[in-house]
Write a protein that holds these residues in place. Structure first.
Motif, PDB file in Angstrom:
ATOM      1  N   LYS A  68       0.815  -1.220   0.000  1.00  0.00           N
ATOM      2  CA  LYS A  68       0.000   0.000   0.000  1.00  0.00           C
ATOM      3  C   LYS A  68       0.850   1.271   0.000  1.00  0.00           C
ATOM      4  O   LYS A  68       0.538   2.235  -0.722  1.00  0.00           O
ATOM      5  N   THR A  69       1.914   1.310   0.793  1.00  0.00           N
ATOM      6  CA  THR A  69       2.776   2.497   0.818  1.00  0.00           C
ATOM      7  C   THR A  69       3.564   2.630  -0.486  1.00  0.00           C
ATOM      8  O   THR A  69       3.788   3.745  -0.974  1.00  0.00           O
ATOM      9  N   THR A  70       3.969   1.503  -1.068  1.00  0.00           N
ATOM     10  CA  THR A  70       4.640   1.549  -2.374  1.00  0.00           C
ATOM     11  C   THR A  70       3.728   2.199  -3.409  1.00  0.00           C
ATOM     12  O   THR A  70       4.166   3.050  -4.201  1.00  0.00           O
ATOM     13  N   LEU A  71       2.452   1.833  -3.398  1.00  0.00           N
ATOM     14  CA  LEU A  71       1.514   2.427  -4.346  1.00  0.00           C
ATOM     15  C   LEU A  71       1.347   3.918  -4.080  1.00  0.00           C
ATOM     16  O   LEU A  71       1.318   4.726  -5.024  1.00  0.00           O
ATOM     17  N   LEU A  72       1.274   4.309  -2.813  1.00  0.00           N
ATOM     18  CA  LEU A  72       1.136   5.734  -2.499  1.00  0.00           C
ATOM     19  C   LEU A  72       2.342   6.514  -2.998  1.00  0.00           C
ATOM     20  O   LEU A  72       2.206   7.620  -3.539  1.00  0.00           O
ATOM     21  N   ARG A  73       3.535   5.951  -2.837  1.00  0.00           N
ATOM     22  CA  ARG A  73       4.754   6.618  -3.305  1.00  0.00           C
ATOM     23  C   ARG A  73       4.762   6.747  -4.833  1.00  0.00           C
ATOM     24  O   ARG A  73       5.243   7.741  -5.373  1.00  0.00           O
ATOM     25  N   ILE A  74       4.211   5.762  -5.510  1.00  0.00           N
ATOM     26  CA  ILE A  74       4.120   5.832  -6.967  1.00  0.00           C
ATOM     27  C   ILE A  74       3.119   6.910  -7.389  1.00  0.00           C
ATOM     28  O   ILE A  74       3.367   7.676  -8.321  1.00  0.00           O
ATOM     29  N   ILE A  75       1.989   6.999  -6.677  1.00  0.00           N
ATOM     30  CA  ILE A  75       1.006   8.049  -6.972  1.00  0.00           C
ATOM     31  C   ILE A  75       1.627   9.422  -6.743  1.00  0.00           C
ATOM     32  O   ILE A  75       1.408  10.364  -7.515  1.00  0.00           O
ATOM     33  N   ALA A  76       2.438   9.536  -5.680  1.00  0.00           N
ATOM     34  CA  ALA A  76       3.051  10.821  -5.324  1.00  0.00           C
ATOM     35  C   ALA A  76       4.185  11.207  -6.271  1.00  0.00           C
ATOM     36  O   ALA A  76       4.533  12.390  -6.376  1.00  0.00           O
ATOM     37  N   GLY A  77       4.804  10.216  -6.913  1.00  0.00           N
ATOM     38  CA  GLY A  77       5.951  10.498  -7.779  1.00  0.00           C
ATOM     39  C   GLY A  77       7.285  10.293  -7.100  1.00  0.00           C
ATOM     40  O   GLY A  77       8.332  10.680  -7.634  1.00  0.00           O
ATOM     41  N   PHE A  78       7.289   9.650  -5.915  1.00  0.00           N
ATOM     42  CA  PHE A  78       8.538   9.347  -5.215  1.00  0.00           C
ATOM     43  C   PHE A  78       9.143   8.027  -5.676  1.00  0.00           C
ATOM     44  O   PHE A  78      10.281   7.704  -5.344  1.00  0.00           O
ATOM     45  N   ASP A  79       8.350   7.236  -6.379  1.00  0.00           N
ATOM     46  CA  ASP A  79       8.798   5.951  -6.909  1.00  0.00           C
ATOM     47  C   ASP A  79       8.087   5.748  -8.249  1.00  0.00           C
ATOM     48  O   ASP A  79       7.108   6.432  -8.545  1.00  0.00           O
ATOM     49  N   PHE A  80       8.590   4.814  -9.041  1.00  0.00           N
ATOM     50  CA  PHE A  80       8.016   4.596 -10.360  1.00  0.00           C
ATOM     51  C   PHE A  80       7.757   3.116 -10.577  1.00  0.00           C
ATOM     52  O   PHE A  80       8.547   2.271 -10.143  1.00  0.00           O
ATOM     53  N   PRO A  81       6.665   2.767 -11.243  1.00  0.00           N
ATOM     54  CA  PRO A  81       6.340   1.355 -11.451  1.00  0.00           C
ATOM     55  C   PRO A  81       7.190   0.728 -12.553  1.00  0.00           C
ATOM     56  O   PRO A  81       7.722   1.435 -13.416  1.00  0.00           O
ATOM     57  N   ASP A  82       7.304  -0.586 -12.519  1.00  0.00           N
ATOM     58  CA  ASP A  82       7.953  -1.308 -13.614  1.00  0.00           C
ATOM     59  C   ASP A  82       7.056  -1.309 -14.845  1.00  0.00           C
ATOM     60  O   ASP A  82       7.527  -1.318 -15.975  1.00  0.00           O
ATOM     61  N   SER A  83       5.748  -1.315 -14.585  1.00  0.00           N
ATOM     62  CA  SER A  83       4.774  -1.257 -15.675  1.00  0.00           C
ATOM     63  C   SER A  83       3.485  -0.668 -15.130  1.00  0.00           C
ATOM     64  O   SER A  83       3.271  -0.627 -13.924  1.00  0.00           O
ATOM     65  N   GLY A  84       2.623  -0.209 -16.041  1.00  0.00           N
ATOM     66  CA  GLY A  84       1.356   0.368 -15.625  1.00  0.00           C
ATOM     67  C   GLY A  84       1.382   1.885 -15.653  1.00  0.00           C
ATOM     68  O   GLY A  84       2.384   2.511 -16.029  1.00  0.00           O
ATOM     69  N   ASP A  85       0.274   2.489 -15.245  1.00  0.00           N
ATOM     70  CA  ASP A  85       0.124   3.936 -15.352  1.00  0.00           C
ATOM     71  C   ASP A  85      -0.675   4.478 -14.173  1.00  0.00           C
ATOM     72  O   ASP A  85      -1.466   3.757 -13.548  1.00  0.00           O
ATOM     73  N   VAL A  86      -0.451   5.754 -13.884  1.00  0.00           N
ATOM     74  CA  VAL A  86      -1.228   6.495 -12.890  1.00  0.00           C
ATOM     75  C   VAL A  86      -1.774   7.732 -13.589  1.00  0.00           C
ATOM     76  O   VAL A  86      -1.004   8.482 -14.210  1.00  0.00           O
ATOM     77  N   CYS A  87      -3.084   7.935 -13.500  1.00  0.00           N
ATOM     78  CA  CYS A  87      -3.719   9.069 -14.173  1.00  0.00           C
ATOM     79  C   CYS A  87      -4.483   9.927 -13.173  1.00  0.00           C
ATOM     80  O   CYS A  87      -5.183   9.399 -12.306  1.00  0.00           O
ATOM     81  N   PHE A  88      -4.322  11.240 -13.302  1.00  0.00           N
ATOM     82  CA  PHE A  88      -5.140  12.199 -12.581  1.00  0.00           C
ATOM     83  C   PHE A  88      -6.098  12.810 -13.599  1.00  0.00           C
ATOM     84  O   PHE A  88      -5.662  13.374 -14.610  1.00  0.00           O
ATOM     85  N   ASP A  89      -7.387  12.679 -13.339  1.00  0.00           N
ATOM     86  CA  ASP A  89      -8.400  13.241 -14.235  1.00  0.00           C
ATOM     87  C   ASP A  89      -8.211  12.747 -15.672  1.00  0.00           C
ATOM     88  O   ASP A  89      -8.358  13.505 -16.637  1.00  0.00           O
ATOM     89  N   GLY A  90      -7.835  11.474 -15.809  1.00  0.00           N
ATOM     90  CA  GLY A  90      -7.699  10.858 -17.121  1.00  0.00           C
ATOM     91  C   GLY A  90      -6.379  11.110 -17.820  1.00  0.00           C
ATOM     92  O   GLY A  90      -6.139  10.570 -18.910  1.00  0.00           O
ATOM     93  N   LYS A  91      -5.494  11.900 -17.210  1.00  0.00           N
ATOM     94  CA  LYS A  91      -4.211  12.220 -17.846  1.00  0.00           C
ATOM     95  C   LYS A  91      -3.061  11.566 -17.072  1.00  0.00           C
ATOM     96  O   LYS A  91      -2.977  11.687 -15.857  1.00  0.00           O
ATOM     97  N   SER A  92      -2.185  10.910 -17.788  1.00  0.00           N
ATOM     98  CA  SER A  92      -1.061  10.216 -17.164  1.00  0.00           C
ATOM     99  C   SER A  92      -0.125  11.208 -16.470  1.00  0.00           C
ATOM    100  O   SER A  92       0.222  12.251 -17.017  1.00  0.00           O
ATOM    101  N   VAL A  93       0.285  10.851 -15.236  1.00  0.00           N
ATOM    102  CA  VAL A  93       1.252  11.676 -14.494  1.00  0.00           C
ATOM    103  C   VAL A  93       2.527  10.893 -14.217  1.00  0.00           C
ATOM    104  O   VAL A  93       3.403  11.369 -13.500  1.00  0.00           O
ATOM    105  N   ILE A  94       2.617   9.700 -14.809  1.00  0.00           N
ATOM    106  CA  ILE A  94       3.694   8.787 -14.438  1.00  0.00           C
ATOM    107  C   ILE A  94       5.076   9.351 -14.756  1.00  0.00           C
ATOM    108  O   ILE A  94       6.065   9.024 -14.099  1.00  0.00           O
ATOM    109  N   HIS A  95       5.174  10.233 -15.756  1.00  0.00           N
ATOM    110  CA  HIS A  95       6.471  10.781 -16.135  1.00  0.00           C
ATOM    111  C   HIS A  95       6.722  12.155 -15.513  1.00  0.00           C
ATOM    112  O   HIS A  95       7.759  12.779 -15.786  1.00  0.00           O
ATOM    113  N   LEU A  96       5.784  12.619 -14.662  1.00  0.00           N
ATOM    114  CA  LEU A  96       5.959  13.921 -14.012  1.00  0.00           C
ATOM    115  C   LEU A  96       6.695  13.753 -12.691  1.00  0.00           C
ATOM    116  O   LEU A  96       6.450  12.800 -11.942  1.00  0.00           O
ATOM    117  N   ALA A  97       7.557  14.693 -12.380  1.00  0.00           N
ATOM    118  CA  ALA A  97       8.224  14.712 -11.075  1.00  0.00           C
ATOM    119  C   ALA A  97       7.193  14.982  -9.984  1.00  0.00           C
ATOM    120  O   ALA A  97       6.114  15.519 -10.245  1.00  0.00           O
TER     121      ALA A  97
END
Length: 376
Positions: free
Chosen positions: A44-73
């Motif tokens: 659960k904390t790993t996922l929160l860190r990925i949502i926050a941008g402190f960590d990055f997934p090996d695969s998959g995406d995180v979107c805010f309001d339908g827009k990917s934020v995975i490559h944003l700091a």
């Protein structure tokens, strides 16, 4: 302030041979209070860190309001994080700690003052505005951290076990404050906790994690009353749990009445469900302690309903003031069943049922629930 919907799409994360997240999919609605719940190390904390941008997934995406934020700091996302350890500047006052994000962004001085006082009032720290963190209690420090995160006006507030360092009464008080703040600001809250009572108290929806997987997503009521797996049933509150086999299944109105064989009880048990189960299916039967009635006499029916009734002896009574927790050892070397007996009237001479009393434990077909053991 308005929140945004958050989408977690097929997110996986490994560290060497350890799988922290295994193809996680979650949809969080705009403005929800959403909890990620599970034991330590479940992801659960790993996922929160990925949502926050402190960590990055090996695969998959995180979107805010339908827009990917995975490559944003982290500082480019519309989110802020409240940590368990407060992360306050010890040499700055409450005012200066909360003002810090606005000073970094070079807001005008009068606007900073207005907004800081607004958020200090929102977290009810007006009397402590000029104090430094060393002069505050743990709960007050966490409120400073929450105000500092909210003053940035994020679309998503991420809360990483923010109450775990506090004692029980402070946790309950701050939990109510969090719920009130959520109602006031209206943004999306994503709350990480290992405490099921916290999640059940404030969440609109809960995702239950174990070993990097999401086992169930639902409202607090759905998670508690209709657990999807053995792990969820056992992790959320207390329960009695037995392996069983479905012997019969027939439709009665909108429900199905099933008879299941429970070897540990050396008996058959009646249970109803809205979903039919095939005859011969290996399932598990669970019954919550507060739904089990305990009496000194054997009742044949309860409120006109067929019941499951078993005889036993009170092996251990635990008095908790408002209720007693009874551990009833069933006859013929049967299992021990936990029962919560609420004390709704004045007990002049102590509890009615005591240690070594012979009793009957019983429940209706509607009180129990069948779950799948997906953890094997």
């Amino acid at each position: 302030m308005n929140g945004v919907p958050v989408s977690i799409r097929d997110v996986s994360r490994t560290y060497g041979d350890f799988t922290a997240l295994d193809h996680v999919n979650i949809e969080i609605k705009q403005g929800e209070f959403f909890s990620l719940l599970g034991p330590s190390g479940c992801g659960k904390t790993t996922l929160l860190r990925i949502i926050a941008g402190f960590d990055f997934p090996d695969s998959g995406d995180v979107c805010f309001d339908g827009k990917s934020v995975i490559h944003l700091a982290a500082n480019k996302r519309q989110s802020n994080t409240v940590f368990q350890t407060y992360a306050l500047f010890p040499n700055l006052t409450v005012y200066e700690n909360i003002a810090f994000p606005l000073r970094v962004k070079k807001f005008p001085k009068d606007q900073i003052d207005q907004k800081v006082r607004q958020y200090v009032h929102m977290v009810q720290l007006d009397e402590h505005i000029d104090k430094k963190p060393s002069m505050l209690s743990g709960g007050q420090k966490q409120r400073v951290a929450i105000a500092r995160a909210l003053i940035n006006e994020p679309k998503v507030l991420l809360l990483d076990e923010p109450l775990s360092a506090l004692d029980a009464k402070l946790r309950q008080s701050l939990l109510i404050d969090l719920d009130r703040l959520h109602d006031q600001v209206g943004i999306t809250f994503i709350f990480v906790t290992h405490d099921q009572s916290e999640a059940l108290s404030v969440s609109d929806h809960i995702a239950v994690f174990n070993r990097g997987k999401v086992l169930q997503i639902g409202t607090p009521y759905e998670i508690y009353e209709a657990p999807a797996t053995k792990f969820v049933a056992k992790f959320i509150g207390e329960t009695n749990y037995f392996d069983c086999t479905v012997l019969s299944c027939k439709k009665e109105g909108d429900e199905y009445l099933m008879e299941v064989d429970v070897p540990e009880l050396k008996s058959h048990v009646l249970v109803t469900d809205y979903d039919p189960q095939p005859v011969g299916a290996h399932q598990a039967f669970t019954i919550r302690p507060e739904k089990v009635r305990v009496t000194l006499h054997d009742p044949a029916v309860h409120a006109g309903q067929l019941i499951n009734s078993f005889h036993g002896i009170v092996a251990e009574p635990v008095y908790n003031g408002f209720q007693s927790k009874l551990f009833v050892k069933l006859d013929h070397d049967g299992p021990t069943i936990r029962v919560f007996k609420q004390h709704t009237t004045f007990l002049d001479d102590g509890p009615e049922i005591e240690w070594k009393d012979e009793v009957f434990v019983n429940w209706t077909a509607a009180d129990g629930y069948l779950v799948k053991d997906l953890d094997k």
